[in-house]
Design a protein around this motif. Structure first.
Motif, PDB file in Angstrom:
ATOM      1  N   PHE A  41       0.832  -1.197   0.000  1.00  0.00           N
ATOM      2  CA  PHE A  41       0.000   0.000   0.000  1.00  0.00           C
ATOM      3  C   PHE A  41       0.871   1.253   0.000  1.00  0.00           C
ATOM      4  O   PHE A  41       2.083   1.181   0.215  1.00  0.00           O
ATOM      5  CB  PHE A  41      -0.952  -0.024   1.202  1.00  0.00           C
ATOM      6  CG  PHE A  41      -1.967  -1.134   1.105  1.00  0.00           C
ATOM      7  CD1 PHE A  41      -3.128  -0.960   0.367  1.00  0.00           C
ATOM      8  CD2 PHE A  41      -1.757  -2.361   1.710  1.00  0.00           C
ATOM      9  CE1 PHE A  41      -4.056  -1.987   0.242  1.00  0.00           C
ATOM     10  CE2 PHE A  41      -2.675  -3.392   1.600  1.00  0.00           C
ATOM     11  CZ  PHE A  41      -3.826  -3.203   0.867  1.00  0.00           C
ATOM     12  N   GLY A  42       0.269   2.408  -0.226  1.00  0.00           N
ATOM     13  CA  GLY A  42       0.982   3.676  -0.365  1.00  0.00           C
ATOM     14  C   GLY A  42       1.849   4.059   0.812  1.00  0.00           C
ATOM     15  O   GLY A  42       2.847   4.743   0.651  1.00  0.00           O
ATOM     16  N   ASP A  43       1.484   3.598   2.003  1.00  0.00           N
ATOM     17  CA  ASP A  43       2.263   3.939   3.195  1.00  0.00           C
ATOM     18  C   ASP A  43       3.420   2.961   3.423  1.00  0.00           C
ATOM     19  O   ASP A  43       4.119   3.041   4.425  1.00  0.00           O
ATOM     20  CB  ASP A  43       1.374   3.985   4.427  1.00  0.00           C
ATOM     21  CG  ASP A  43       0.709   2.652   4.749  1.00  0.00           C
ATOM     22  OD1 ASP A  43       0.927   1.668   4.015  1.00  0.00           O
ATOM     23  OD2 ASP A  43      -0.031   2.598   5.752  1.00  0.00           O
ATOM     24  N   GLY A  44       3.629   2.023   2.481  1.00  0.00           N
ATOM     25  CA  GLY A  44       4.713   1.057   2.598  1.00  0.00           C
ATOM     26  C   GLY A  44       4.318  -0.247   3.267  1.00  0.00           C
ATOM     27  O   GLY A  44       5.068  -1.211   3.243  1.00  0.00           O
ATOM     28  N   HIS A  45       3.131  -0.280   3.855  1.00  0.00           N
ATOM     29  CA  HIS A  45       2.627  -1.485   4.521  1.00  0.00           C
ATOM     30  C   HIS A  45       2.344  -2.564   3.487  1.00  0.00           C
ATOM     31  O   HIS A  45       1.772  -2.288   2.443  1.00  0.00           O
ATOM     32  CB  HIS A  45       1.355  -1.129   5.297  1.00  0.00           C
ATOM     33  CG  HIS A  45       0.637  -2.295   5.865  1.00  0.00           C
ATOM     34  ND1 HIS A  45       1.006  -2.875   7.045  1.00  0.00           N
ATOM     35  CD2 HIS A  45      -0.416  -3.006   5.407  1.00  0.00           C
ATOM     36  CE1 HIS A  45       0.197  -3.900   7.289  1.00  0.00           C
ATOM     37  NE2 HIS A  45      -0.675  -3.995   6.305  1.00  0.00           N
ATOM     38  N   GLU A  46       2.771  -3.803   3.775  1.00  0.00           N
ATOM     39  CA  GLU A  46       2.465  -4.931   2.894  1.00  0.00           C
ATOM     40  C   GLU A  46       1.534  -5.886   3.617  1.00  0.00           C
ATOM     41  O   GLU A  46       1.666  -6.109   4.819  1.00  0.00           O
ATOM     42  CB  GLU A  46       3.738  -5.667   2.472  1.00  0.00           C
ATOM     43  CG  GLU A  46       4.604  -4.852   1.554  1.00  0.00           C
ATOM     44  CD  GLU A  46       5.804  -5.620   1.040  1.00  0.00           C
ATOM     45  OE1 GLU A  46       6.002  -6.791   1.429  1.00  0.00           O
ATOM     46  OE2 GLU A  46       6.556  -5.046   0.245  1.00  0.00           O
ATOM     47  N   SER A  47       0.583  -6.441   2.881  1.00  0.00           N
ATOM     48  CA  SER A  47      -0.411  -7.327   3.466  1.00  0.00           C
ATOM     49  C   SER A  47      -0.797  -8.406   2.465  1.00  0.00           C
ATOM     50  O   SER A  47      -0.846  -8.160   1.264  1.00  0.00           O
ATOM     51  CB  SER A  47      -1.643  -6.510   3.861  1.00  0.00           C
ATOM     52  OG  SER A  47      -2.600  -7.323   4.483  1.00  0.00           O
TER      53      SER A  47
END
Length: 65
Positions: A41-47
């Motif tokens: 995601f845009g904030d660098g979080h991966e899921s």
């Protein structure tokens, strides 16, 4: 639902006033482009995402040189 690395996953908000989320698919873990997908995601979080009916996949746009 099928996707490829580089495609955009857009998750529509289920609540009024919340923004949709979107991220880039960085890994496809299912066979033949099927879920689950690892999404950044845009904030660098991966899921790890198993898309539901509130998700759409937008194919990546290849830039011409």
């Amino acid at each position: 639902m099928r996707a490829a690395v580089g495609d955009l996953l857009r998750i529509h908000s289920r609540a009024v006033g919340l923004k949709d989320r979107q991220g880039e698919i960085v890994e496809v873990r299912g066979p033949n482009g099927e879920p689950p997908y690892l999404v950044r995601f845009g904030d660098g979080h991966e899921s790890l995402v198993y898309p539901g009916p509130d998700c759409i996949i937008e194919p990546r746009v290849l830039e011409e040189t």
